[in-house]
Scaffold this motif. Structure first.
Motif, PDB file in Angstrom:
ATOM      1  N   ARG A 245       0.836  -1.189   0.000  1.00  0.00           N
ATOM      2  CA  ARG A 245       0.000   0.000   0.000  1.00  0.00           C
ATOM      3  C   ARG A 245       0.870   1.237   0.000  1.00  0.00           C
ATOM      4  O   ARG A 245       2.032   1.211   0.393  1.00  0.00           O
ATOM      5  CB  ARG A 245      -0.941   0.018   1.211  1.00  0.00           C
ATOM      6  CG  ARG A 245      -0.257   0.244   2.565  1.00  0.00           C
ATOM      7  CD  ARG A 245      -0.313   1.694   3.000  1.00  0.00           C
ATOM      8  NE  ARG A 245       0.516   1.934   4.178  1.00  0.00           N
ATOM      9  CZ  ARG A 245       1.767   2.363   4.131  1.00  0.00           C
ATOM     10  NH1 ARG A 245       2.360   2.571   2.986  1.00  0.00           N
ATOM     11  NH2 ARG A 245       2.459   2.581   5.242  1.00  0.00           N
TER      12      ARG A 245
ATOM     13  N   ASN B  38       0.370   5.353   1.263  1.00  0.00           N
ATOM     14  CA  ASN B  38      -0.530   6.226   2.014  1.00  0.00           C
ATOM     15  C   ASN B  38      -0.396   7.644   1.496  1.00  0.00           C
ATOM     16  O   ASN B  38       0.693   8.214   1.494  1.00  0.00           O
ATOM     17  CB  ASN B  38      -0.190   6.177   3.504  1.00  0.00           C
ATOM     18  CG  ASN B  38      -1.241   6.858   4.355  1.00  0.00           C
ATOM     19  OD1 ASN B  38      -2.406   6.896   3.996  1.00  0.00           O
ATOM     20  ND2 ASN B  38      -0.827   7.397   5.496  1.00  0.00           N
TER      21      ASN B  38
ATOM     22  N   SER C 199       4.597  -1.117   3.041  1.00  0.00           N
ATOM     23  CA  SER C 199       3.904  -2.158   3.799  1.00  0.00           C
ATOM     24  C   SER C 199       4.185  -3.559   3.293  1.00  0.00           C
ATOM     25  O   SER C 199       3.293  -4.399   3.212  1.00  0.00           O
ATOM     26  CB  SER C 199       2.387  -1.904   3.834  1.00  0.00           C
ATOM     27  OG  SER C 199       2.114  -0.768   4.575  1.00  0.00           O
TER      28      SER C 199
ATOM     29  N   ALA D 144       3.209  -5.855   6.142  1.00  0.00           N
ATOM     30  CA  ALA D 144       1.769  -6.088   6.245  1.00  0.00           C
ATOM     31  C   ALA D 144       1.288  -7.006   5.132  1.00  0.00           C
ATOM     32  O   ALA D 144       0.455  -7.892   5.351  1.00  0.00           O
ATOM     33  CB  ALA D 144       1.012  -4.765   6.205  1.00  0.00           C
TER      34      ALA D 144
ATOM     35  N   CYS E 197       2.972  -0.888  15.849  1.00  0.00           N
ATOM     36  CA  CYS E 197       2.321  -0.181  14.753  1.00  0.00           C
ATOM     37  C   CYS E 197       0.843   0.018  15.033  1.00  0.00           C
ATOM     38  O   CYS E 197       0.260  -0.587  15.924  1.00  0.00           O
ATOM     39  CB  CYS E 197       2.493  -0.966  13.454  1.00  0.00           C
ATOM     40  SG  CYS E 197       1.628  -2.554  13.442  1.00  0.00           S
TER      41      CYS E 197
ATOM     42  N   ASP F  69      -1.683  -0.222   7.964  1.00  0.00           N
ATOM     43  CA  ASP F  69      -1.017  -1.006   6.932  1.00  0.00           C
ATOM     44  C   ASP F  69      -1.745  -2.319   6.661  1.00  0.00           C
ATOM     45  O   ASP F  69      -1.996  -2.688   5.510  1.00  0.00           O
ATOM     46  CB  ASP F  69       0.427  -1.291   7.339  1.00  0.00           C
ATOM     47  CG  ASP F  69       1.273  -0.036   7.371  1.00  0.00           C
ATOM     48  OD1 ASP F  69       0.775   1.033   6.943  1.00  0.00           O
ATOM     49  OD2 ASP F  69       2.422  -0.111   7.838  1.00  0.00           O
TER      50      ASP F  69
ATOM     51  N   SER G  78      -3.738  -3.371   3.282  1.00  0.00           N
ATOM     52  CA  SER G  78      -3.333  -4.551   2.532  1.00  0.00           C
ATOM     53  C   SER G  78      -4.476  -5.541   2.394  1.00  0.00           C
ATOM     54  O   SER G  78      -4.624  -6.206   1.372  1.00  0.00           O
ATOM     55  CB  SER G  78      -2.133  -5.222   3.214  1.00  0.00           C
ATOM     56  OG  SER G  78      -1.641  -6.288   2.438  1.00  0.00           O
TER      57      SER G  78
ATOM     58  N   GLY H 103       4.721   6.111   4.544  1.00  0.00           N
ATOM     59  CA  GLY H 103       5.140   5.054   5.451  1.00  0.00           C
ATOM     60  C   GLY H 103       5.700   5.623   6.735  1.00  0.00           C
ATOM     61  O   GLY H 103       5.618   6.824   7.006  1.00  0.00           O
TER      62      GLY H 103
END
Length: 343
Positions: free
Chosen positions: A21, A23, A110, A113, A152, A156, A160, A307
């Motif tokens: 992914r 962001n 990610s 993830a 975290c 993420d 995903s 990230g």
């Protein structure tokens, strides 16, 4: 090329993949109940699984060529905890062979993830686990906390597990409510890997989380999500003031971005990067250089790190049809360490 059958002698019994992914807005807010706007990228990781009839897991990564052997009950080293954590939290009590393949880079997109989600999807198929896509994402977060050592948030794994490449996914990380949001009209996304590696558990990530948790405590709120007036954070001592200022302002940027056209959305991305660089102190000089080069391009509306930071990738919102030309120009100026990923 190695395949599961050539490596392990039998075909896989289950296989699943998951996307990385990127962001666009909403960085370092998901562990304070905030709002995020990720989208899936075309790059994916695939995990193939099969029982091996032993008391150890045998894990092979095609990208690194590395094979790890982990006895049952141990978590292993390197990439092993990501898989073994999924195994243990899913109740696996037998040795498994696993093959990891795919093309999600390891910096800011990610990959961890995607590895967790792909592994959990494969386990769901192998054992008939009753996990919906949100349950699966939350189990991935648990793996990060308990086996990897990175505290975290949920963005993420949620991205995903649930996002697609055609829209942004607005996630309220407190309620886990989510909805698809179109990209700003006339724009496309460009992602470039800076080539700067990072290791979250060895970086300042957990320290940042502790700082904003302390800021929320001093402000008397459950999470900084509950603070909407930036003036409130000015009562805090440094560095808590700067850390909280980023989270509160970043939440506001996400909500503003829902109504923004491409030009304004780009300005919000630029402001987000400045906040991450200056207030949250999670950028890197080479990442800043790459962002500056992108922001100077006439066809770029805005650009920022993406990230957790401390290296990794950057994302830009670009005039539609111009992403490839922008990437070529910027990478030529930045140097060969940078790699264009999307589109």
């Amino acid at each position: 090329m190695n395949t599961f059958e050539t490596l392990f002698g039998t075909p896989p019994q289950a296989s699943a993949s998951a996307a990385g992914r990127v962001n666009l807005l909403g960085e370092h807010t998901d562990y304070q109940g905030g709002f995020v706007l990720p989208t899936a990228i075309p790059q994916r990781l695939t995990v193939e699984l099969g029982r091996n009839g032993t008391q150890e897991h045998v894990l092979h990564s095609l990208s690194s060529g590395q094979t790890l052997r982990v006895p049952l009950g141990e978590k292993g080293e390197g990439f092993a905890p990501y898989l073994v954590g999924c195994f243990q939290l899913s109740g696996v009590q037998e040795g498994l062979n696993a093959l990891i393949s795919g093309n999600v880079p390891s910096g800011g997109l990610s990959s961890s993830a995607a590895l967790e989600v792909a592994t959990l999807r494969a386990l769901r198929g192998l054992y008939g686990l009753e996990l919906n896509d949100v349950d699966l994402a939350l189990r991935g977060v648990q793996v990060e906390h308990e086996f990897v050592g990175v505290k975290c948030g949920v963005m993420d794994q949620m991205a995903s597990s649930l996002a697609d490449t055609q829209t942004m996914l607005l996630i309220d990380t407190r309620s886990l409510e989510r909805r698809s949001v179109p990209f700003p009209a006339g724009a496309e996304v460009l992602v470039i890997d800076s080539g700067v590696p990072r290791r979250l558990a060895e970086s300042g990530y957990n320290q940042r989380r502790a700082e904003v948790e302390e800021a929320a405590r001093q402000l008397g709120v459950k999470e900084l999500r509950d603070v909407t007036d930036l003036a409130a954070v000015e009562t805090l001592p440094e560095p808590l003031r700067a850390r909280a200022r980023h989270v509160v302002s970043e939440n506001a940027r996400v909500l503003r971005g829902l109504q923004a056209d491409a030009a304004e959305f780009g300005q919000l991305m630029n402001a987000s990067h400045a906040s991450l660089r200056d207030d949250y102190a999670v950028s890197h000089p080479k990442v800043d250089e790459l962002v500056n080069l992108l922001q100077a391009q006439p066809s770029v509306y805005g650009a920022r790190m993406t990230g957790a930071g401390f290296g990794g990738a950057v994302v830009a919102l670009v005039r539609v049809g111009q992403a490839a030309a922008v990437a070529q120009a910027v990478i030529a100026e930045f140097g060969n360490d940078a790699v264009q990923l999307v589109p």
